[in-house]
Scaffold this motif. Sequence first.
Motif, PDB file in Angstrom:
ATOM      1  N   HIS A   1      45.192  52.307  44.386  1.00  0.00           N
ATOM      2  CA  HIS A   1      46.058  53.315  44.478  1.00  0.00           C
ATOM      3  C   HIS A   1      46.276  54.278  42.930  1.00  0.00           C
TER       4      HIS A   1
ATOM      5  N   ASN B   1      40.070  54.107  36.972  1.00  0.00           N
ATOM      6  CA  ASN B   1      41.367  53.981  37.451  1.00  0.00           C
ATOM      7  C   ASN B   1      42.538  54.665  36.278  1.00  0.00           C
TER       8      ASN B   1
ATOM      9  N   SER C   1      48.630  45.058  40.439  1.00  0.00           N
ATOM     10  CA  SER C   1      47.501  44.979  40.306  1.00  0.00           C
ATOM     11  C   SER C   1      46.730  43.663  40.174  1.00  0.00           C
ATOM     12  N   TRP C   2      47.034  42.976  41.264  1.00  0.00           N
ATOM     13  CA  TRP C   2      46.553  41.650  41.699  1.00  0.00           C
ATOM     14  C   TRP C   2      46.758  40.783  40.573  1.00  0.00           C
TER      15      TRP C   2
ATOM     16  N   THR D   1      43.118  47.058  37.742  1.00  0.00           N
ATOM     17  CA  THR D   1      42.201  46.747  39.137  1.00  0.00           C
ATOM     18  C   THR D   1      43.211  47.077  40.084  1.00  0.00           C
ATOM     19  N   ASN D   2      43.293  48.253  40.726  1.00  0.00           N
ATOM     20  CA  ASN D   2      43.994  48.591  42.076  1.00  0.00           C
ATOM     21  C   ASN D   2      43.202  49.751  42.380  1.00  0.00           C
TER      22      ASN D   2
ATOM     23  N   GLU E   1      48.356  45.025  45.253  1.00  0.00           N
ATOM     24  CA  GLU E   1      48.205  46.390  44.603  1.00  0.00           C
ATOM     25  C   GLU E   1      49.337  46.631  43.611  1.00  0.00           C
TER      26      GLU E   1
END
Length: 219
Positions: free
Chosen positions: A119, A111, A93-94, A116-117, A90
Amino acid sequence: MTVETIDRMLMALIAATLAATVVIALMYPTYFHMVFAAEDRLVENGTALFLLIASGVLARNALSLRRRGLWLATALTGFYAFLFFFASGEEISWGQRIFDWQSGDFFAANNYQGETNLHNLMVGDMRLARAVFGGPLTVVILLYLVVFPLLYPRVHFIRSLADRFAAPVPGMRHAFFAVLGSVIILLLDVPRKWEVYELIFAIMATSTFLLPQNPDKTR
């Protein structure tokens, strides 16, 4: 190299990080938030790295517990390892910014940063990071690092519960740096100072999992 030596190195790294944070924030505030604590720079990548290392330490502990036939402790420690692996992913963001791949439609629309996360997801007008991963999580972590080490050797119920759930108990060195780090971060007035706070916690987690108060119950 012994576990004790590695732990001393981690404590030295925390002290050096806090010292560098104070010097850079006071003398070079623009450099602090534009470079030192910026996205994809030293502090943030360090946090992701130490979260990943902490996950690896927990995974190693789980294998050791499995060899001892402690199945509940093995399962719980494996779950803790997964949580830290997830937190590491995370944090960056991977790998999205590293490998330059695009978010799907859901994350692009929901988001805060279009990444792509989880949190940074928006729930209505509220950022999930602030509602869950901000203040409430910080309080839980501080209780774990500061209060838990004090109660564990003194309160039988707390000790029994921690050992049953294979919860690595921080030492007083972790409590000291948690308090010191909190005071320093609160007193500084620079953007992105909380990124350093996350790094300090990630290093302390690694140290705790390597050398907790209850090693016979957790590794």
